[in-house]
Design an enzyme around this catalytic site. Structure first.
Site, PDB file in Angstrom:
ATOM      1  N   GLU A 186     -11.689  -0.644  -4.120  1.00 52.22           N
ATOM      2  CA  GLU A 186     -11.084   0.567  -2.173  1.00 52.22           C
ATOM      3  C   GLU A 186      -9.694   1.596  -2.727  1.00 52.22           C
ATOM      4  O   GLU A 186      -9.422   1.920  -3.530  1.00 52.22           O
ATOM      5  CB  GLU A 186     -10.483  -0.787  -1.313  1.00 52.22           C
ATOM      6  CG  GLU A 186      -9.935  -1.863  -2.043  1.00 52.22           C
ATOM      7  CD  GLU A 186      -9.577  -2.957  -1.012  1.00 52.22           C
ATOM      8  OE1 GLU A 186      -9.474  -2.243   0.228  1.00 52.22           O
ATOM      9  OE2 GLU A 186      -8.957  -3.306  -0.978  1.00 52.22           O
ATOM     10  N   ASP A 215       1.194  -1.446  -0.151  1.00 49.13           N
ATOM     11  CA  ASP A 215      -0.125  -0.317   0.054  1.00 49.13           C
ATOM     12  C   ASP A 215       1.440   1.115   0.151  1.00 49.13           C
ATOM     13  O   ASP A 215       0.834   2.016   0.838  1.00 49.13           O
ATOM     14  CB  ASP A 215      -0.890  -0.114   1.551  1.00 49.13           C
ATOM     15  CG  ASP A 215      -1.673  -1.319   1.534  1.00 49.13           C
ATOM     16  OD1 ASP A 215      -2.016  -1.797   0.218  1.00 49.13           O
ATOM     17  OD2 ASP A 215      -2.342  -1.241   2.589  1.00 49.13           O
TER      18      ASP A 215
HETATM   19  O1  FUB Z   1      -3.164  -4.109   3.213  1.00 48.62           O
HETATM   20  C1  FUB Z   1      -4.802  -4.024   3.571  1.00 48.62           C
HETATM   21  C2  FUB Z   1      -5.392  -4.041   2.846  1.00 48.62           C
HETATM   22  O2  FUB Z   1      -5.251  -4.683   1.791  1.00 48.62           O
HETATM   23  C3  FUB Z   1      -5.099  -2.403   2.550  1.00 48.62           C
HETATM   24  O3  FUB Z   1      -6.112  -1.706   2.802  1.00 48.62           O
HETATM   25  C4  FUB Z   1      -5.858  -2.136   0.890  1.00 48.62           C
HETATM   26  O4  FUB Z   1      -5.895  -1.391   0.161  1.00 48.62           O
HETATM   27  C5  FUB Z   1      -5.418  -3.657   0.108  1.00 48.62           C
HETATM   28  O5  FUB Z   1      -4.145  -4.060  -0.412  1.00 48.62           O
END
Ligand code: FUB
Length: 453
Positions: free
Chosen positions: A214, A39
């Site tokens: 997301e 991320d």
């Molecule tokens: O890293 C945990 C979660 O996985 C993140 O918050 C999302 O965007 C995905 O990458």
């Protein structure tokens, strides 16, 4: 200690500390090799790029949930050339934030932004008091005077925000916006203090309605606002974008900027920055953990726009970005191209993947190409190759094409151990070149890296 001595001592210790924290990855992918990172939120502060990633750690019984994401803290990394990265260490951890459930190991995707000389670090995680804060994710803020901390966490999460993956954007008129996701993508204006919402959250559209969305990341270019986000259209996340004329939309779905990962990594999460006149996409794959996609690694590749403002799809590379110094270890397993026949890449040590990779060339004329090596101006006289070959073998080193000038012919001594084999440089070519390493006969050679001396 007199002042001059003290100054010299401080400069020297700072140098030693920087050296200890410097991760010489030379701009290849993944670019952080000593820990899992995911991320990546990249930001340009001054003349450096700072990357704020999540920090995946393997879950074990008693620490997180086995088989799921497990994160307890955040590091920040910085670089002035996108090739050498400094790890500034831990900036925020779950056990140092008052409202956070320090048994949840849920310090997911963060972001950071600068305003009026302060740095605001936004992170999503679970609260310890679910009655007061709800059971889902909340978003907290930690504030610092420097991009690398120390960061001071606020005692409460942001009110009226429930979700993950915070992203912050400051528009040219000075208004700041917070974006986040909770199945849909939400946005709201932030107050001047950067710690509270100024408007009611709204769902941003018009985005695909089917499949998880997301990880929003918003940026502006030439008056267009790009809302970019991972979306599961088929099996795993791909990166898409929508364009609008306003930071809170409406946004119109425009296209895909990176396809689903060929490794099967379910998530992708990204950020986009312009640095020294080039646009870059930071994202993640699971390079160092091919069997378990919740232990990820951050990557960076160049991104290009078309004349009409649309984005050219970014194809993930191993080579990454920037120039590699000929006098450093050129990790040819992070190749630009490789022969289709008789060549492969594997981990050096299947039990410790952090040791990196090797290239294997099996039969005559198998080759590997590594682009953009900076040979500088000062003649380099030898080339050294770290290699292993049971039978012994010969590697030819050529420049700029498979039939380009022969720079050296390196005899790899036979044996069961990794050895450093050296050969004189036949002719030195200054400047930046692409390197070709070609196996001369049918005797297999495995190589770790190449270095000019
Ligand atoms: O890293 C945990 C979660 O996985 C993140 O918050 C999302 O965007 C995905 O990458």
């Amino acid at each position: 200690m007199n002042p001059i001595k003290r100054y010299k001592y401080q400069v020297c210790s700072f140098g030693i500390i920087l050296f200890l924290f410097t991760n010489h990855s030379f701009g290849q992918n993944p670019f952080i090799l000593d820990q899992f990172t995911a991320d990546p939120s990249a930001r340009v502060f001054g003349n450096r790029v700072y990357v704020y990633p999540s920090h995946d750690i393997p879950a074990v019984n008693g620490r997180g949930r086995v088989g799921w994401f497990c994160m307890e803290d955040y590091h920040v990394f910085s670089s002035s050339n996108l090739t050498e990265w400094t790890d500034h260490g831990v900036i925020v951890s779950q056990d140092k934030v008052q409202w956070v459930d320090s048994t949840s190991y849920s310090m997911w995707a963060p972001d950071c932004i600068s305003r009026n000389g302060k740095y605001y670090f936004y992170f999503p995680t679970k609260a310890k008091d679910s009655l007061a804060y709800g059971r889902g994710f909340r978003i907290g803020v930690a504030v610092s005077d420097k991009p690398y901390g120390p960061f001071n966490p606020q005692t409460e999460p942001i009110k009226n925000v429930q979700g993950i993956d915070p992203n912050v954007f400051i528009d040219k008129d000075g208004h700041a916006y917070l974006y986040w996701s909770e199945r849909n993508i939400y946005g709201a204006r932030l107050k001047e203090n950067m710690l509270e919402l100024d408007t009611e959250p709204k769902i941003l559209g018009d985005l695909p309605t089917k499949g998880l969305k997301e990880g929003p990341y918003l940026f502006e270019r030439n008056g267009l606002y790009y809302l970019t986000y991972p979306h599961v259209e088929n099996k795993t996340e791909r990166l898409e974008y929508a364009i609008g004329n306003n930071p809170l939309g409406p946004f119109k779905f425009t296209g895909v900027l990176m396809d689903e990962s060929s490794t099967g990594c379910w998530t992708n999460h990204h950020s986009i920055i312009q640095f020294k006149n080039q646009w870059y996409l930071f994202y993640h794959h699971n390079d160092l953990s091919p069997q378990f996609d919740k232990n990820r690694s951050v990557r960076v590749d160049s991104l290009f726009f078309n004349k009409d403002g649309t984005i050219n799809k970014v194809v993930p590379t191993l080579r990454g970005v920037g120039l590699t110094n000929a006098t450093g270890k050129v990790q040819i397993d992070r190749y630009s191209h490789i022969s289709q026949r008789s060549s492969s890449v594997d981990f050096l040590d299947s039990l410790d993947k952090f040791k990196g990779w090797k290239v294997r060339l099996d039969s005559a004329d198998a080759w590997v190409q590594y682009n953009s090596i900076d040979f500088g101006k000062k003649p380099l006289r030898y080339v050294a190759v770290k290699a292993i070959s049971e039978t012994g073998g010969i590697l030819q080193i050529r420049l700029d094409s498979i039939n380009g000038p022969l720079v050296a012919e390196v005899k790899i001594t036979g044996g069961a151990d990794w050895k450093l084999s050296k050969a004189p440089v036949i002719k030195f070519w200054p400047g930046v070149h692409n390197l070709f390493i070609v196996l001369k006969d049918n005797r297999r050679v495995e190589a770790d890296w190449v270095r000019f001396e």
